[in-house]
Design an enzyme around this catalytic site. Structure first.
Site, short mmCIF file in Angstrom:
data_model
loop_
_atom_site.label_atom_id
_atom_site.label_comp_id
_atom_site.label_asym_id
_atom_site.label_seq_id
_atom_site.Cartn_x
_atom_site.Cartn_y
_atom_site.Cartn_z
N HIS A 135 11.78 -27.48 64.51
CA HIS A 135 11.76 -28.28 65.73
C HIS A 135 11.67 -29.75 65.32
O HIS A 135 10.77 -30.12 64.58
CB HIS A 135 10.57 -27.89 66.61
CG HIS A 135 10.25 -28.91 67.66
ND1 HIS A 135 11.17 -29.32 68.59
CD2 HIS A 135 9.13 -29.64 67.89
CE1 HIS A 135 10.62 -30.24 69.37
NE2 HIS A 135 9.39 -30.46 68.95
N HIS A 195 12.58 -34.15 66.44
CA HIS A 195 12.83 -35.13 67.50
C HIS A 195 14.02 -35.98 67.06
O HIS A 195 14.04 -37.18 67.27
CB HIS A 195 11.60 -35.99 67.74
CG HIS A 195 10.37 -35.20 68.11
ND1 HIS A 195 9.10 -35.63 67.90
CD2 HIS A 195 10.25 -33.96 68.68
CE1 HIS A 195 8.23 -34.72 68.34
NE2 HIS A 195 8.91 -33.69 68.80
N GLU A 207 2.89 -26.40 68.68
CA GLU A 207 4.01 -25.57 69.17
C GLU A 207 4.01 -24.17 68.55
O GLU A 207 5.02 -23.47 68.60
CB GLU A 207 5.35 -26.25 68.88
CG GLU A 207 5.51 -27.64 69.45
CD GLU A 207 5.44 -27.73 70.97
OE1 GLU A 207 5.12 -26.71 71.62
OE2 GLU A 207 5.70 -28.82 71.50
N HIS A 214 12.74 -34.10 75.01
CA HIS A 214 11.87 -33.77 73.89
C HIS A 214 12.62 -33.77 72.56
O HIS A 214 12.49 -34.73 71.81
CB HIS A 214 11.20 -32.41 74.17
CG HIS A 214 10.10 -32.07 73.22
ND1 HIS A 214 9.15 -31.13 73.49
CD2 HIS A 214 9.82 -32.54 71.98
CE1 HIS A 214 8.32 -31.04 72.47
NE2 HIS A 214 8.71 -31.88 71.54
ZN LIG Z 1 8.10 -31.93 69.57
#
Ligand SMILES: [Zn+2]
Length: 228
Positions: free
Chosen positions: A96, A98, A77, A160
């Protein structure tokens, strides 16, 4: 010793804190830190155990994603992180994850309206859904770059996870925590099938104005320490 030793150590320490707190799991998610005064950032490597990670494993990339330092493959990413730094000069750290409750809301595409004062003060007017795009693609990079221009500091990526921004890594971690608390409360409230009350619009706007004031000061190079 690397010129970026401090930033790299900060990334590793923060990543491990996020694993201990349950926001990062296994090798999922990624985080980055802007290198001050340069068009570059330090970012976690791709698919690598956070507890095995050392400062040496952290990658440093410029905004064109050319590798300045690091022997491992950078996070898939990385393009998304670079794009956020380019469009948001007030952002110096990106996380970022999850994380579970946010991930659940991304499945029902439910943006979180302004529910709490603290949320509006630090995350912005709402936590919006960024439409789905596959991980590691230019498509995701472009859709993220478009959405983060609204000055909010937390977003939910459809099917996501979470994308959280901050003036520094400490603030970004706090924002991750505020976001998960809001996501859980909102999910429970939705499950009750009763009406959901929001904070008054005027209060939301005052809180958001304080956030924008902080952001403008950071854009001008001032350090903001206010936690009010
Ligand atoms: Zn991810």
């Amino acid at each position: 010793m690397s010129t970026f030793e401090l930033q790299k150590k900060h990334i590793v320490g923060t990543a491990q804190t996020l694993v201990r707190k349950g926001y990062l799991m296994a090798t999922g998610g990624n985080l980055s830190l802007r290198i001050p005064g340069q068009d570059s950032f330090a970012i976690t490597p791709s698919n690598y155990d956070y507890f095995k990670m050392t400062a040496e494993d952290v990658c440093v990339l410029d905004f064109e994603l050319t590798r300045i330092e690091g022997h491992l493959k950078p996070s898939v990413e990385s393009a998304m992180h670079g794009a956020v730094y380019e469009v948001r000069p007030d952002v110096n750290a990106i996380i970022h994850t999850h994380q579970a409750y946010v991930s659940a809301l991304t499945l029902i595409k439910a943006p979180i309206p302004a529910l709490f004062d603290e949320q509006a003060r630090f995350l912005g007017r709402s936590v919006d859904i960024i439409p789905y795009a596959p991980s590691g693609t230019g498509w995701l990079k472009n859709v993220v770059a478009k959405h983060v221009r609204n000055h909010n500091n937390a977003f939910m990526m459809q099917n996501h996870g979470a994308l959280v921004l901050g003036q520094d890594l400490e603030r970004a971690v706090h924002n991750v925590e505020i976001l998960e608390k809001c996501a859980l409360a909102y999910l429970l409230a939705i499950c009750s099938e009763r009406g959901i009350s929001k904070i008054p619009l005027a209060v939301r706007e005052v809180a958001f104005a304080k956030l924008r004031r902080d952001q403008k000061r950071i854009e001008q190079g001032e350090r903001v320490t206010s936690g009010e």
